[in-house]
Scaffold this motif. Structure first.
Motif, short mmCIF file in Angstrom:
data_model
loop_
_atom_site.label_atom_id
_atom_site.label_comp_id
_atom_site.label_asym_id
_atom_site.label_seq_id
_atom_site.Cartn_x
_atom_site.Cartn_y
_atom_site.Cartn_z
N GLU A 107 -82.95 76.97 51.41
CA GLU A 107 -82.29 76.49 50.20
C GLU A 107 -83.21 75.62 49.34
OE1 GLU A 107 -78.53 74.73 51.05
OE2 GLU A 107 -77.75 76.49 52.11
N HIS A 108 -84.49 75.99 49.33
CA HIS A 108 -85.46 75.19 48.58
C HIS A 108 -86.66 76.06 48.22
CE1 HIS A 108 -88.81 72.32 48.03
NE2 HIS A 108 -87.88 71.56 47.50
N ILE A 109 -87.13 75.90 46.97
CA ILE A 109 -88.31 76.61 46.49
C ILE A 109 -89.27 75.59 45.90
CG2 ILE A 109 -89.21 78.33 44.87
CD1 ILE A 109 -86.41 79.65 44.98
N HIS A 110 -90.50 75.61 46.38
CA HIS A 110 -91.54 74.71 45.86
C HIS A 110 -92.48 75.54 44.99
CE1 HIS A 110 -94.39 71.42 45.61
NE2 HIS A 110 -95.36 72.25 46.00
N ILE A 111 -92.61 75.16 43.72
CA ILE A 111 -93.45 75.90 42.79
C ILE A 111 -94.88 75.36 42.84
CG2 ILE A 111 -93.86 76.45 40.36
CD1 ILE A 111 -90.84 76.36 39.94
N ILE A 112 -95.82 76.26 43.10
CA ILE A 112 -97.23 75.88 43.20
C ILE A 112 -97.98 76.21 41.91
CG2 ILE A 112 -99.39 76.27 44.46
CD1 ILE A 112 -97.68 77.06 46.88
N LYS A 113 -97.71 77.41 41.37
CA LYS A 113 -98.43 77.87 40.18
C LYS A 113 -97.44 78.23 39.07
CE LYS A 113 -102.42 79.62 42.80
NZ LYS A 113 -103.30 80.78 43.09
N SER A 114 -97.01 77.22 38.34
CA SER A 114 -96.04 77.45 37.27
C SER A 114 -96.63 78.26 36.13
CB SER A 114 -95.50 76.12 36.75
OG SER A 114 -96.54 75.30 36.28
N ALA A 115 -97.95 78.17 35.93
CA ALA A 115 -98.58 78.91 34.84
C ALA A 115 -98.43 80.41 35.06
CB ALA A 115 -100.05 78.54 34.72
N GLU A 116 -98.57 80.84 36.31
CA GLU A 116 -98.43 82.27 36.62
C GLU A 116 -96.98 82.73 36.41
OE1 GLU A 116 -100.39 80.26 38.06
OE2 GLU A 116 -102.30 81.28 38.45
N LEU A 117 -96.03 81.88 36.82
CA LEU A 117 -94.62 82.21 36.60
C LEU A 117 -94.32 82.27 35.10
CD1 LEU A 117 -92.87 79.96 39.29
CD2 LEU A 117 -93.02 82.45 39.30
N ARG A 118 -94.89 81.35 34.34
CA ARG A 118 -94.64 81.32 32.90
C ARG A 118 -95.23 82.55 32.23
NH1 ARG A 118 -96.26 76.63 32.46
NH2 ARG A 118 -94.24 75.65 32.79
N ALA A 119 -96.41 82.98 32.68
CA ALA A 119 -97.02 84.18 32.11
C ALA A 119 -96.16 85.42 32.39
CB ALA A 119 -98.43 84.37 32.69
N LEU A 120 -95.63 85.51 33.63
CA LEU A 120 -94.77 86.63 33.97
C LEU A 120 -93.47 86.58 33.17
CD1 LEU A 120 -93.99 89.07 35.70
CD2 LEU A 120 -93.18 87.49 37.45
N ALA A 121 -92.88 85.39 33.05
CA ALA A 121 -91.62 85.25 32.31
C ALA A 121 -91.80 85.64 30.85
CB ALA A 121 -91.12 83.81 32.40
N GLY A 122 -93.00 85.41 30.33
CA GLY A 122 -93.26 85.76 28.94
C GLY A 122 -93.65 87.20 28.73
N GLY A 123 -93.67 87.96 29.83
CA GLY A 123 -93.99 89.39 29.73
C GLY A 123 -95.45 89.69 29.99
N GLY A 124 -96.19 88.67 30.50
CA GLY A 124 -97.60 88.86 30.75
C GLY A 124 -97.90 89.60 32.04
#
Length: 213
Positions: free
Chosen positions: A196-213
């Motif tokens: 029940e927990h997620i620790h984000i290590i690389k938010s930049a990669e998630l942001r790039a994916l979320a933006g369609g990258g």
């Protein structure tokens, strides 16, 4: 009835009859309570004083898609559409946490629409909600699920206390698919998973994916 509190959250009600405002009862509702459901007649227009209402649709297979949330100062699009069209409710409303609210009776809602300030406020918020739903439809119809999951993880801080099922409900999919994608993110080194927990290590990669990258 805490009339001043109600007007503070919904300033357009300042033009309403004070005695009518004072007569409205305040309901204290625990978290997880069903306030309204699909197919039911609308019993009233909810005005939230404290807490949060989650409004969602559920498929025949049991999958749930969150449409929006109602907090103090906001309106419920589904309730207003039901009252405007004199039709049954098209979604389910559940308190996301303990809440206090006023349920405006349909006849009073109709009569207050004659007040210019109240009518303009309701229609303005109605338009904002419609814009939010259009964005949701675009996301569901045109964005890949991994992009939507990455976007759902962002903006919650580095440590996200959430279950896979809660994310699945938010995205309108099933838990198994969310779990599979989260494990992919973990293998890529973007996140780490625990109960029940997620620790984000690389938010930049998630942001790039979320933006369609």
């Amino acid at each position: 009835m805490p009339t001043d509190e109600l007007i503070r959250h919904y300033p357009s009600l300042a033009s309403a009859d004070r005695s009518e405002l004072d007569a409205l009862p305040v309901a204290s509702v625990p978290g997880g309570a069903v306030l309204f459901d699909v197919g039911q007649p609308c019993q009233g227009f909810p005005l939230v004083l404290d807490g949060e209402i989650k409004v969602s649709r559920q498929s025949s297979e049991g999958r749930s898609l969150e449409l929006y949330r109602v907090v103090p100062g906001e309106i419920c699009l589904v309730s207003s559409a039901s009252l405007f069209g004199h039709k049954a409710l098209a979604a389910t409303g559940v308190t996301a946490r303990a809440s206090r609210l006023v349920l405006l009776p349909p006849p009073l809602f109709s009569s207050w629409l004659a007040l210019p300030a109240f009518r303009e406020a309701v229609l303005g918020l109605f338009a904002e909600r419609m814009a939010d739903l259009t964005t949701l439809v675009d996301a569901v119809a045109f964005r890949r699920l991994d992009q939507r999951l990455a976007a759902a993880l962002l903006g919650r801080g580095q440590d996200v206390p959430v279950t896979h099922q809660a994310l699945a409900d938010e995205l309108g999919t099933v838990r198994e698919i969310v779990t599979r994608l989260l494990h992919r993110f973990e293998r890529d080194g973007w996140i780490t998973l625990s109960r029940e927990h997620i620790h984000i290590i690389k938010s930049a990669e998630l942001r790039a994916l979320a933006g369609g990258g």
